[in-house]
Design an enzyme around this catalytic site. Structure first.
Site, PDB file in Angstrom:
ATOM      1  N   ASP A 170       0.826  -1.374  -0.036  1.00 11.91           N
ATOM      2  CA  ASP A 170      -0.046  -0.036  -0.273  1.00 11.91           C
ATOM      3  C   ASP A 170       1.045   1.308   0.063  1.00 11.91           C
ATOM      4  O   ASP A 170       1.946   1.343   0.643  1.00 11.91           O
ATOM      5  CB  ASP A 170      -1.392  -0.057   1.658  1.00 11.91           C
TER       6      ASP A 170
ATOM      7  N   ARG B 281       0.152   9.645  -9.985  1.00 14.43           N
ATOM      8  CA  ARG B 281      -0.134   8.413  -8.835  1.00 14.43           C
ATOM      9  C   ARG B 281       0.011   6.824 -10.020  1.00 14.43           C
ATOM     10  O   ARG B 281       0.795   6.008  -9.241  1.00 14.43           O
ATOM     11  CB  ARG B 281      -1.971   7.814  -8.892  1.00 14.43           C
TER      12      ARG B 281
ATOM     13  N   HIS C  21       2.557   3.313  -8.938  1.00 11.57           N
ATOM     14  CA  HIS C  21       2.044   2.149  -9.052  1.00 11.57           C
ATOM     15  C   HIS C  21       3.319   1.694 -10.223  1.00 11.57           C
ATOM     16  O   HIS C  21       3.972   0.386 -10.334  1.00 11.57           O
ATOM     17  CB  HIS C  21       0.825   1.902  -9.966  1.00 11.57           C
TER      18      HIS C  21
ATOM     19  N   SER D  43     -11.125  -6.401  -5.532  1.00 10.82           N
ATOM     20  CA  SER D  43     -12.326  -6.335  -5.399  1.00 10.82           C
ATOM     21  C   SER D  43     -13.376  -5.430  -6.073  1.00 10.82           C
ATOM     22  O   SER D  43     -13.953  -4.324  -6.225  1.00 10.82           O
ATOM     23  CB  SER D  43     -13.393  -7.588  -5.079  1.00 10.82           C
TER      24      SER D  43
ATOM     25  N   LEU E  48      10.004 -20.831  -4.373  1.00 12.07           N
ATOM     26  CA  LEU E  48       9.260 -20.200  -3.924  1.00 12.07           C
ATOM     27  C   LEU E  48       8.346 -20.384  -4.971  1.00 12.07           C
ATOM     28  O   LEU E  48       7.315 -20.150  -6.036  1.00 12.07           O
ATOM     29  CB  LEU E  48       9.244 -18.802  -4.043  1.00 12.07           C
TER      30      LEU E  48
ATOM     31  N   SER F  10      -8.809  -4.208   5.276  1.00  9.92           N
ATOM     32  CA  SER F  10      -8.826  -3.843   3.420  1.00  9.92           C
ATOM     33  C   SER F  10      -9.886  -5.018   2.606  1.00  9.92           C
ATOM     34  O   SER F  10      -9.673  -5.279   1.326  1.00  9.92           O
ATOM     35  CB  SER F  10      -7.725  -2.936   2.974  1.00  9.92           C
TER      36      SER F  10
HETATM   37  C1  IPE Z   1      -5.810  -2.558  -0.211  1.00 14.35           C
HETATM   38  O1  IPE Z   1      -5.549  -1.615  -0.131  1.00 14.35           O
HETATM   39  C2  IPE Z   1      -5.325  -3.001  -1.400  1.00 14.35           C
HETATM   40  C3  IPE Z   1      -4.319  -3.654  -2.460  1.00 14.35           C
HETATM   41  C4  IPE Z   1      -3.224  -3.190  -1.826  1.00 14.35           C
HETATM   42  C5  IPE Z   1      -4.200  -3.777  -3.702  1.00 14.35           C
HETATM   43  P1  IPE Z   1      -6.053   0.142  -0.310  1.00 14.35           P
HETATM   44  O2  IPE Z   1      -6.023   1.436  -0.790  1.00 14.35           O
HETATM   45  O3  IPE Z   1      -7.457  -0.494  -1.810  1.00 14.35           O
HETATM   46  O4  IPE Z   1      -7.368  -0.304   0.795  1.00 14.35           O
HETATM   47  P2  IPE Z   1      -7.201   0.905   1.291  1.00 14.35           P
HETATM   48  O5  IPE Z   1      -9.275   1.888   0.013  1.00 14.35           O
HETATM   49  O6  IPE Z   1      -7.295   2.135   1.518  1.00 14.35           O
HETATM   50  O7  IPE Z   1      -8.417   0.350   2.761  1.00 14.35           O
HETATM   51  C1  IPE Z   2      -1.502   0.374  -3.632  1.00 13.63           C
HETATM   52  O1  IPE Z   2      -1.115   1.471  -3.416  1.00 13.63           O
HETATM   53  C2  IPE Z   2      -1.785  -0.290  -4.904  1.00 13.63           C
HETATM   54  C3  IPE Z   2      -3.171  -0.606  -5.136  1.00 13.63           C
HETATM   55  C4  IPE Z   2      -3.809  -0.314  -4.265  1.00 13.63           C
HETATM   56  C5  IPE Z   2      -3.442  -1.271  -6.097  1.00 13.63           C
HETATM   57  P1  IPE Z   2      -2.039   3.332  -3.654  1.00 13.63           P
HETATM   58  O2  IPE Z   2      -2.768   2.461  -4.750  1.00 13.63           O
HETATM   59  O3  IPE Z   2      -3.867   2.207  -2.280  1.00 13.63           O
HETATM   60  O4  IPE Z   2      -1.535   3.780  -2.675  1.00 13.63           O
HETATM   61  P2  IPE Z   2      -2.369   4.804  -1.950  1.00 13.63           P
HETATM   62  O5  IPE Z   2      -2.395   3.928  -1.160  1.00 13.63           O
HETATM   63  O6  IPE Z   2      -3.688   5.792  -2.438  1.00 13.63           O
HETATM   64  O7  IPE Z   2      -1.804   5.770  -1.007  1.00 13.63           O
HETATM   65 MG    MG Z   3      -4.041   1.962  -0.459  1.00 14.15          MG
END
Ligand code: IPE
Ligand code: IPE
Ligand code: MG
Length: 256
Positions: free
Chosen positions: A12, A25, A29, A58, A123, A188
């Site tokens: 995250d 953003r 990624h 999801s 792994l 989450s």
């Molecule tokens: C959880 O992160 C999902 C992934 C890392 C793929 P999110 O960014 O979607 O979670 P919330 O919305 O902060 O709970």
């Molecule tokens: C995690 O990073 C990747 C996915 C959830 C796909 P985020 O995109 O949730 O990044 P933040 O949490 O908004 O910083």
């Molecule tokens: Mg996030």
């Protein structure tokens, strides 16, 4: 305490990492994919059996369409570019999450990744894609209900083991350790069933800044944890002796 067999990571903070640098953003990624590569390598080197990475939930479909398509694009690119290297490293790839409603080209790539690496023995890299634990549990309950309705399963034959075997993670041991980056302290909708007795490790760094050394620190910290599974750690179980019994019994008498 022994080493973890299975580590699961909620990767995250990509978006915030990019925003902090004035970047779009998607740059976060992309940087996150680099971290993913480093951590998969570190996991392989550490001799870990299972590494699960939460790549797309999801609920992530609710993001702007442009971000969703960039994330799908990055997954496709990762599989196209890295699959053969993973295969050469003897990594087995497994995908968990709802597959039926994904686009045909992505579904084909996921099947290719699993089929090519199915017999590998180092792994196991589990990628949680279009994954949500409530969705996974719902699909499992529907499948079990079907079997009950068709008369092939008795309701009383539904056990925790049978439910586990119906989940996307069938044959994968529960995660011993769950790591989440970016300072958020929540699941989450990740592995709700499987995380019943997992240890948690939170780091404040955003995922693109997470380094193999922190991954190894998490393993170090795990080794210090005492897991009880509702029981008592072995060294704390008192020897049963006449003395212990004598200490307890008089209480009943002296109270009256
Ligand atoms: C959880 O992160 C999902 C992934 C890392 C793929 P999110 O960014 O979607 O979670 P919330 O919305 O902060 O709970
Ligand atoms: C995690 O990073 C990747 C996915 C959830 C796909 P985020 O995109 O949730 O990044 P933040 O949490 O908004 O910083
Ligand atoms: Mg996030």
């Amino acid at each position: 305490m022994s080493d973890p067999r299975h580590i699961a990571i909620i990767m995250d903070g990509n978006g915030r990492w990019a925003e902090a640098r004035g970047l779009p953003r998607v740059a976060g990624h992309k940087a996150g994919v680099e971290t993913l590569r480093d951590i998969v390598r570190a996991a392989g080197d550490s001799g870990l059996d299972f590494l699960t990475l939460f790549a797309f939930s999801s609920e992530n479909w609710s993001r702007p369409q442009s971000e969703v398509s960039e994330l799908l694009g990055l997954l496709k690119l990762f599989i196209r570019r890295d699959l053969h290297k993973l295969h050469k490293s003897n990594v087995r790839v497994r995908i968990i999450g709802a597959r039926a409603d994904l686009a045909a080209d992505i579904r084909a790539l996921l099947y290719e990744a699993e089929a090519l690496t199915a017999a590998n023995t180092s792994l196991t890299l589990v990628i949680a894609f279009n994954y949500g634990a409530r969705d996974e549990l719902t699909r499992a309950m529907q499948a079990l209900a079907q079997q009950v309705a068709s008369g092939t399963l008795l309701p009383e034959a539904i056990t925790p083991e049978r439910i586990g075997a119906q989940l996307d993670t069938a044959d994968i041991p529960d995660p011993d350790l769950i790591i989440r980056t970016s300072g958020e302290m929540r699941l989450s909708n990740f592995l709700l069933w499987q995380a019943a007795y997992s240890e948690f490790y939170f780091v404040s760094d955003y995922w693109p800044d997470f380094k193999p050394v922190q991954f190894f620190s998490a393993i170090e910290e795990y080794r210090k944890r005492v897991r009880r599974f509702g029981g008592l750690p072995e060294e704390n179980i008192p020897e049963f002796s006449d003395k212990a019994e004598a200490d307890i019994v008089p209480l009943r008498h002296s109270a009256g």
